[in-house]
Design a protein around this motif. Structure first.
Motif, mmCIF file in Angstrom:
data_model
loop_
_atom_site.group_PDB
_atom_site.id
_atom_site.type_symbol
_atom_site.label_atom_id
_atom_site.label_comp_id
_atom_site.label_asym_id
_atom_site.label_seq_id
_atom_site.Cartn_x
_atom_site.Cartn_y
_atom_site.Cartn_z
ATOM 1 N N ILE A 118 0.603 -0.868 -0.051
ATOM 2 C CA ILE A 118 -0.478 0.423 0.021
ATOM 3 C C ILE A 118 0.579 1.007 0.006
ATOM 4 C CG2 ILE A 118 -2.252 -0.916 1.099
ATOM 5 C CD1 ILE A 118 -1.099 0.160 3.748
ATOM 6 N N GLY A 119 1.984 1.374 0.023
ATOM 7 C CA GLY A 119 2.880 2.262 -0.383
ATOM 8 C C GLY A 119 4.768 1.629 -0.483
ATOM 9 N N MET A 120 4.994 2.980 -0.813
ATOM 10 C CA MET A 120 6.519 2.686 -1.459
ATOM 11 C C MET A 120 6.755 4.105 -1.202
ATOM 12 S SD MET A 120 8.698 0.791 -4.083
ATOM 13 C CE MET A 120 10.560 0.741 -4.509
ATOM 14 N N THR A 121 8.365 3.692 -0.664
ATOM 15 C CA THR A 121 9.236 5.333 -0.164
ATOM 16 C C THR A 121 10.730 5.044 -0.369
ATOM 17 O OG1 THR A 121 9.395 7.773 0.613
ATOM 18 C CG2 THR A 121 8.932 5.749 2.080
ATOM 19 N N PRO A 122 11.843 6.494 -1.197
ATOM 20 C CA PRO A 122 13.042 6.318 -1.217
ATOM 21 C C PRO A 122 13.106 6.498 0.271
ATOM 22 C CG PRO A 122 12.222 7.470 -2.557
ATOM 23 C CD PRO A 122 10.926 7.217 -1.963
#
Length: 217
Positions: A118-122
């Motif tokens: 439901i989410g991904m971030t560097p």
């Protein structure tokens, strides 16, 4: 007077010529010298092997250790929580090596609910972690980096009413081990942390400081 009896003379004859016995003596000495040399070589090889083993044990890189420090969804109790959903987290990264540092080239984080991403971030830019060091890694899923659909949000609300919502936080990084002027080849690391959150959106005690699983690929 009768003369004393004469002693009989015994004549010894060599069964082999003298050159044969000289060769046998030389061969025996050569064998002894070779045995001594082999013993010295094996002893030296054993010492070198023990020293190499001790050096390998002391310098062998150990995998880092990750623990969840915090995981929070502050808007989970809000009526407009779906529109303003935000997930923040903090993880400790411990380098347990005595002499080996770790250079992280890149890292990103993902959050899963019921095994659905439901989410991904560097995360942080490249950084070097010295030996025996603990680094705090934090991040936030919000806006375009967090996509919670209506179905998932409804399921989250059901779990909230039951008193516990379980997420999985994943970290993925590329890194190298560093020892003085030596760098290992690049490795890819995957970290998986199961996190339980209470009705208030804060991490439960059972998940806080919990060690994450880790594997390389």
């Amino acid at each position: 007077m009768p003369s004393a009896p004469t002693q009989p003379h015994h004549h010894f004859r060599l069964r082999h010529p003298p050159r044969y016995y000289a060769h046998r003596v030389k061969e025996s000495l050569t064998t002894r010298v070779m045995k001594v040399l082999c013993s010295c070589f094996l002893g030296l090889l054993l010492i070198v092997g023990i020293m190499a083993f001790v050096l390998w044990i002391s310098l062998r890189p150990h995998r880092p250790r990750f623990h969840v420090s915090n995981f929070s969804i502050p808007t989970i109790s809000s009526e407009n929580g779906l529109q303003n959903t935000e997930i923040s987290f903090n993880v400790t990264d411990r380098n347990p090596n005595q002499n080996v540092g770790i250079f992280y080239m890149d890292m990103d984080a993902s959050v899963f609910y019921r095994e659905k991403k439901i989410g991904m971030t560097p995360l942080s830019l490249p950084f070097y972690q010295p030996p025996k060091n603990t680094t705090y890694i934090d991040g936030v899923f919000s806006g375009t980096s967090l996509k919670v659909g209506n179905d998932s949000w409804s399921e989250i609300m059901v779990d909230r009413e039951a008193g516990r919502i379980v997420f999985r936080l994943g970290l993925r990084a590329r890194f190298r081990f560093k020892l003085s002027m030596w760098d290992s080849k690049r490795h890819r690391m995957h970290v998986s942390c199961d996190v339980a959150v209470g009705p208030d959106g804060e991490v439960l005690a059972i998940s806080k400081k919990k060690r994450c699983s880790i594997y390389f690929s």
